[in-house]
Design a protein around this motif. Structure first.
Motif, mmCIF file in Angstrom:
data_model
loop_
_atom_site.group_PDB
_atom_site.id
_atom_site.type_symbol
_atom_site.label_atom_id
_atom_site.label_comp_id
_atom_site.label_asym_id
_atom_site.label_seq_id
_atom_site.Cartn_x
_atom_site.Cartn_y
_atom_site.Cartn_z
ATOM 1 N N ASP A 94 10.248 -59.702 -12.508
ATOM 2 C CA ASP A 94 11.012 -60.028 -13.707
ATOM 3 C C ASP A 94 10.906 -58.858 -14.836
ATOM 4 O OD1 ASP A 94 8.154 -59.589 -14.421
ATOM 5 O OD2 ASP A 94 7.373 -61.702 -14.232
ATOM 6 N N SER A 95 10.704 -59.135 -16.103
ATOM 7 C CA SER A 95 11.091 -58.005 -17.142
ATOM 8 C C SER A 95 9.933 -57.194 -16.892
ATOM 9 C CB SER A 95 11.372 -58.623 -18.372
ATOM 10 O OG SER A 95 10.109 -59.326 -18.915
ATOM 11 N N GLU A 96 8.834 -57.346 -16.545
ATOM 12 C CA GLU A 96 7.573 -56.468 -16.509
ATOM 13 C C GLU A 96 7.477 -55.991 -15.103
ATOM 14 O OE1 GLU A 96 4.359 -59.045 -17.742
ATOM 15 O OE2 GLU A 96 5.275 -59.274 -19.766
ATOM 16 N N HIS A 97 8.301 -56.161 -14.048
ATOM 17 C CA HIS A 97 8.305 -55.399 -12.708
ATOM 18 C C HIS A 97 9.395 -55.052 -12.158
ATOM 19 C CE1 HIS A 97 4.646 -58.527 -13.230
ATOM 20 N NE2 HIS A 97 3.908 -57.503 -12.588
ATOM 21 N N LEU A 98 9.074 -53.997 -11.336
ATOM 22 C CA LEU A 98 10.380 -53.451 -10.673
ATOM 23 C C LEU A 98 10.178 -53.692 -9.155
ATOM 24 C CD1 LEU A 98 13.052 -51.858 -11.518
ATOM 25 C CD2 LEU A 98 11.758 -50.010 -10.654
ATOM 26 N N LEU A 99 11.228 -53.949 -8.510
ATOM 27 C CA LEU A 99 11.382 -54.124 -7.108
ATOM 28 C C LEU A 99 12.356 -52.842 -6.392
ATOM 29 C CD1 LEU A 99 10.693 -55.677 -4.388
ATOM 30 C CD2 LEU A 99 12.642 -56.789 -4.641
ATOM 31 N N VAL A 100 11.755 -52.122 -5.560
ATOM 32 C CA VAL A 100 12.642 -51.196 -4.943
ATOM 33 C C VAL A 100 12.568 -51.374 -3.320
ATOM 34 C CG1 VAL A 100 13.075 -48.622 -4.394
ATOM 35 C CG2 VAL A 100 12.223 -49.386 -6.605
ATOM 36 N N MET A 101 13.610 -51.445 -2.719
ATOM 37 C CA MET A 101 13.664 -51.751 -1.168
ATOM 38 C C MET A 101 14.389 -50.688 -0.567
ATOM 39 S SD MET A 101 14.867 -55.058 0.642
ATOM 40 C CE MET A 101 16.648 -54.874 0.259
ATOM 41 N N ASN A 102 13.542 -49.751 0.088
ATOM 42 C CA ASN A 102 13.846 -48.528 0.773
ATOM 43 C C ASN A 102 14.447 -49.026 2.161
ATOM 44 O OD1 ASN A 102 11.149 -47.616 -0.948
ATOM 45 N ND2 ASN A 102 13.044 -46.507 -1.354
#
Length: 254
Positions: A94-102
């Motif tokens: 959400d606005s407070e979290h980030l997701l990075v998929m390598n």
């Protein structure tokens, strides 16, 4: 009077992308930073392949599917994106979290919004890695609280002192500008900048950008200032090394 054009100064604005896919409850607009440059023979710009604006209505499921040989960052300023994968992760971004998929040699995941979730509008950023077949993995966690009118570093290249990294020379920043406020682009030697106006309107070096419009800056000297219009703006900027080695074997971000 200064008779130079924006292009003379290294600024290349572009209107809203017309590359739009409508799958009903899931809709995507593909923004190709390389298309900002006339006669550029690549839809991407160096390692920055594609910036996808994605919309998901409440109660939408994108079933399990695989990505390979691309770095995918999910930036979610409004709404909730629920991630499930074959590694057993169940993550909420959400606005407070980030997701990075390598994605590397292969990563399977699904995305979902529940019926009582708000409508989702996000950016999914596709970065070309330096080589194929890398170790797959995922990064998820809290972002620092944004400060008004100041750039926040969202992710950085692998090896940087940052909690979120991608495996090529792209740094990402975002800023939330008050009405008529400005912020000078961050500067990294050897980098050009691609800017995307997510909300509101902004002016960059004399070019006016509406919501969902973009600009690529390839100029010399000090970077330009991004100034919001009278309703403020949310802007995402990518500092890109256009000469970084890349692979173009990704599932989507080729």
């Amino acid at each position: 009077m200064d008779s130079t054009t924006a292009a003379d100064r290294g600024l290349h604005p572009a209107p809203r992308s017309e590359v739009f896919q409508d799958q009903g409850k899931f809709r995507t607009r593909f923004n190709f930073p390389g298309r900002n440059l006339p006669d550029h023979d690549d839809h991407g710009y160096g390692p920055l392949s594609t910036v996808v604006e994605s919309f998901m209505d409440p109660g939408t499921l994108i079933r399990m599917h695989q990505h390979r040989d691309e770095e995918i960052v999910s930036w979610v300023p409004a709404g909730v994106m629920r991630h499930d994968d074959r590694e057993g992760n169940e993550l909420v971004t959400d606005s407070e979290h980030l997701l990075v998929m390598n994605a590397g040699s292969g990563f399977w995941h699904a995305e979902e919004t529940l019926a009582d979730d708000p409508p989702l509008r996000m950016l999914q950023i596709f970065v070309r890695p330096q080589e194929i077949g890398l170790e797959p993995g995922i990064q998820h966690g809290p972002l620092p609280e944004p400060e008004p009118n100041e750039w926040r570093r969202v992710f950085a290249p692998a090896g940087a002192d940052h909690p979120f990294t991608v495996r090529n020379a792209v740094d990402c920043y975002d800023v939330r500008l008050d009405a008529d406020a400005g912020a000078t682009l961050p500067e990294i030697e050897g980098r050009d900048a691609y800017m995307y106006v997510f909300e509101g309107t902004a002016a960059v070096d004399g070019a006016d950008l509406a919501e969902t419009e973009s600009a690529l800056w390839t100029g010399d000297g000090a970077p330009p200032t991004v100034t919001a219009g009278d309703e403020g703006a949310t802007v995402v900027a990518f500092l890109v090394d256009p000469d970084a080695p890349v692979t173009r074997q990704g599932t989507i971000g080729r």
